[in-house]
Design an enzyme around this catalytic site. Structure first.
Site, PDB file in Angstrom:
ATOM      1  N   LYS A 157       0.845  -1.205   0.000  1.00 56.01           N
ATOM      2  CA  LYS A 157       0.000   0.000   0.000  1.00 56.01           C
ATOM      3  C   LYS A 157       0.877   1.251   0.000  1.00 56.01           C
ATOM      4  O   LYS A 157       2.082   1.176   0.304  1.00 56.01           O
ATOM      5  CB  LYS A 157      -0.892  -0.019   1.247  1.00 56.01           C
ATOM      6  N   TYR A 171      14.476  30.408   7.150  1.00 51.52           N
ATOM      7  CA  TYR A 171      13.329  31.173   7.665  1.00 51.52           C
ATOM      8  C   TYR A 171      13.358  31.272   9.184  1.00 51.52           C
ATOM      9  O   TYR A 171      13.607  30.290   9.880  1.00 51.52           O
ATOM     10  CB  TYR A 171      12.014  30.485   7.276  1.00 51.52           C
TER      11      TYR A 171
HETATM   12  C1  LIG Z   1      -0.214  -1.663   6.809  1.00 51.06           C
HETATM   13  C2  LIG Z   1      -0.846  -2.936   7.191  1.00 51.06           C
HETATM   14  C3  LIG Z   1      -0.077  -4.099   7.343  1.00 51.06           C
HETATM   15  C4  LIG Z   1       1.428  -4.113   7.309  1.00 51.06           C
HETATM   16  O1  LIG Z   1       1.909  -3.664   8.545  1.00 51.06           O
HETATM   17  P1  LIG Z   1       3.472  -3.645   8.883  1.00 51.06           P
HETATM   18  O2  LIG Z   1       3.540  -3.274  10.314  1.00 51.06           O
HETATM   19  O3  LIG Z   1       4.045  -2.582   7.999  1.00 51.06           O
HETATM   20  O4  LIG Z   1       4.004  -4.980   8.565  1.00 51.06           O
HETATM   21  C5  LIG Z   1      -0.742  -5.295   7.571  1.00 51.06           C
HETATM   22  N1  LIG Z   1      -2.087  -5.322   7.666  1.00 51.06           N
HETATM   23  C6  LIG Z   1      -2.857  -4.220   7.561  1.00 51.06           C
HETATM   24  C7  LIG Z   1      -4.318  -4.326   7.709  1.00 51.06           C
HETATM   25  C8  LIG Z   1      -2.261  -2.985   7.335  1.00 51.06           C
HETATM   26  O5  LIG Z   1      -3.025  -1.888   7.248  1.00 51.06           O
END
Ligand SMILES: *Cc1c(COP(=O)(O)O)cnc(C)c1O
Length: 436
Positions: free
Chosen positions: A50, A305
């Site tokens: 993702k 800044y």
């Molecule tokens: C992002 C996510 C993962 C992966 O989690 P990690 O801690 O990065 O391994 C697994 N399951 C779900 C539902 C997630 O949203």
């Protein structure tokens, strides 16, 4: 075609001129991490890709993970899943349809658009697109199920569903009191032929705390949910609960499938529990940027800044063309660690939208004699990457960035902006890491 025979274009070595900022993504490290996690887990694994593969680039990471043995790919949003399916098609990765094929990876997505049933059944419905793309979908509520059933009827094929239950995180998933009605409705939809319930899943809220007891509570609630679901006559074959933290630190929740995100990218879910190195993982992203200007400033001169940092002595400073629009947290002002050759230094003054200044050290010695600039225009500043002990190159880690910014390594790599080109090195499973 099997994933390993995917065309090179999916993992092409692009080489933008060294004169620009870039994220160098080491695909050999990703493959190594995947194999390492698989070895620890001992069950099939899903590569969680993702958010553009946590900023590493969806297509190349997905194909690399498949070649390293992932049998599933997971994304949050339906739109990401549809993009992923196109990328996989382009790469020649088989779909899980027609001839049953052990080679064909499955794609799961777990956030669906809100949609009433008539909209869901429309010709241009994203849920129908999801079915046509052979995706596995998550379901948590009755209205979602109604929309999915409508889409499935219109599309003329059953939706493959993973029932998500809330086991204590109070985020997504069916709450225990909603579950019996949802399970009964799923059973009716199965009988009608509109859905197939293939999975039962949840997510852990405190897997990075090995001793909190929270994970045991999640597991208990999961098992209670499973009883309710089975009593309804459903028989989900794929049970999954663990992300990287659960996979590593809670063997009892590995079940039939683990969902590995952060570990695949070589980062620890919690470096205070165990570092990447302790886990045998290799950070895959290296963010580097050339110094585009090097200048001498006088003692007392304020930088950037607000003038929040002033040179303590006559000083050499360098300009890095990366800023908060590129994902460099503004919270890293006068804090973010930066390596320039063997010098470990940091950002000084505020991080701007497109640029930041790094301290390069004193411009005079104790006697007042001038010191030459320790770095030149074109020299590479490394913001984070895998520390390399061998050649004494100073390389800060995403963990150190997270610490100084009051956040987690996940956010540091994931928020890297679209403007930063990703450059891939190390072919899947075989390539050497060679610094571009
Ligand atoms: C992002 C996510 C993962 C992966 O989690 P990690 O801690 O990065 O391994 C697994 N399951 C779900 C539902 C997630 O949203």
């Amino acid at each position: 075609m099997t994933p390993s025979a995917a065309p090179r274009s999916a993992v092409a070595h692009s080489a933008p001129p060294a004169a620009t900022s870039r994220a160098v993504i080491d695909l050999e490290a990703v493959a190594h991490n995947g194999r390492r996690l698989a070895q620890v887990a001992g069950v099939p694994w899903m590569a969680v890709v993702k958010a553009d593969a946590y900023g590493h680039g969806l297509g190349p990471i997905a194909v690399t993970a498949l070649s390293a043995g992932a049998s599933w790919l997971g994304v949050a949003q339906l739109a990401e899943a549809l993009t992923l399916r196109s990328l996989l098609d382009e790469a020649g990765v088989s779909r899980p349809t027609g001839e049953p094929s052990a080679q064909a990876p499955r794609v799961l997505t777990w956030l669906l658009p809100v949609m009433d049933p008539s909209r869901a059944a429309a010709e241009d419905s994203p849920l129908r697109a999801a079915l046509a793309a052979d995706l596995d979908l998550s379901v948590s509520t009755l209205p979602q199920l109604e929309a999915l059933s409508a889409a499935a009827r219109a599309q003329g094929r059953a939706a493959r569903l993973h029932l998500k239950v809330d086991t204590g995180m109070s985020r997504g998933g069916a709450a225990p009191e909603e579950l019996p009605a949802l399970a009964a409705a799923l059973r009716r939809a199965v009988d009608e032929g509109t859905v197939d319930v293939v999975g039962l899943w949840s997510h852990l809220s405190r897997a990075d705390e090995p001793a909190s007891g929270s994970t045991e509570e999640h597991l208990e609630r999961y098992q209670q949910a499973e009883e309710v679901v089975r009593a309804s006559g459903l028989n989900p074959a794929i049970r999954h609960l663990a992300a990287t933290g659960g996979l590593l630190w809670h063997p009892q929740v590995r079940m039939d499938l683990v969902r590995a995100g952060i570990g695949l990218y070589g980062l620890s879910p919690d470096p205070s529990v165990a570092t990447s190195a302790e886990l045998g993982l290799r950070p895959a992203m290296r963010l580097e940027s050339p110094l585009v200007q090097v200048k001498r400033i006088e003692a007392g001169q304020a930088v950037s800044y607000g003038g929040t940092w002033s040179a303590p002595t006559d000083r050499w400073v360098g300009l890095v063309p990366l800023g908060y629009s590129d994902g460099i947290p503004r919270a890293a002002s006068s804090a973010g660690p930066v390596g320039v050759g063997s010098i470990m230094t940091s950002i000084v003054g505020r991080v701007c939208m497109d640029q930041a200044v790094v301290d390069l050290g004193p411009a005079v010695d104790e006697t007042g004699a001038s010191l030459p600039a320790p770095a030149q225009v074109g020299d590479i500043a490394v913001l984070w990457g895998a520390p390399e002990v061998a050649d004494r190159e100073a390389v800060p880690t995403a963990d150190e960035w997270a610490q100084v910014c009051g956040t987690i390594n996940y956010e540091i790599v994931t928020r890297l902006g679209a403007r930063v080109p990703r450059c891939y090195v190390g072919s899947r499973g075989t390539g050497d890491y060679s610094r571009p």
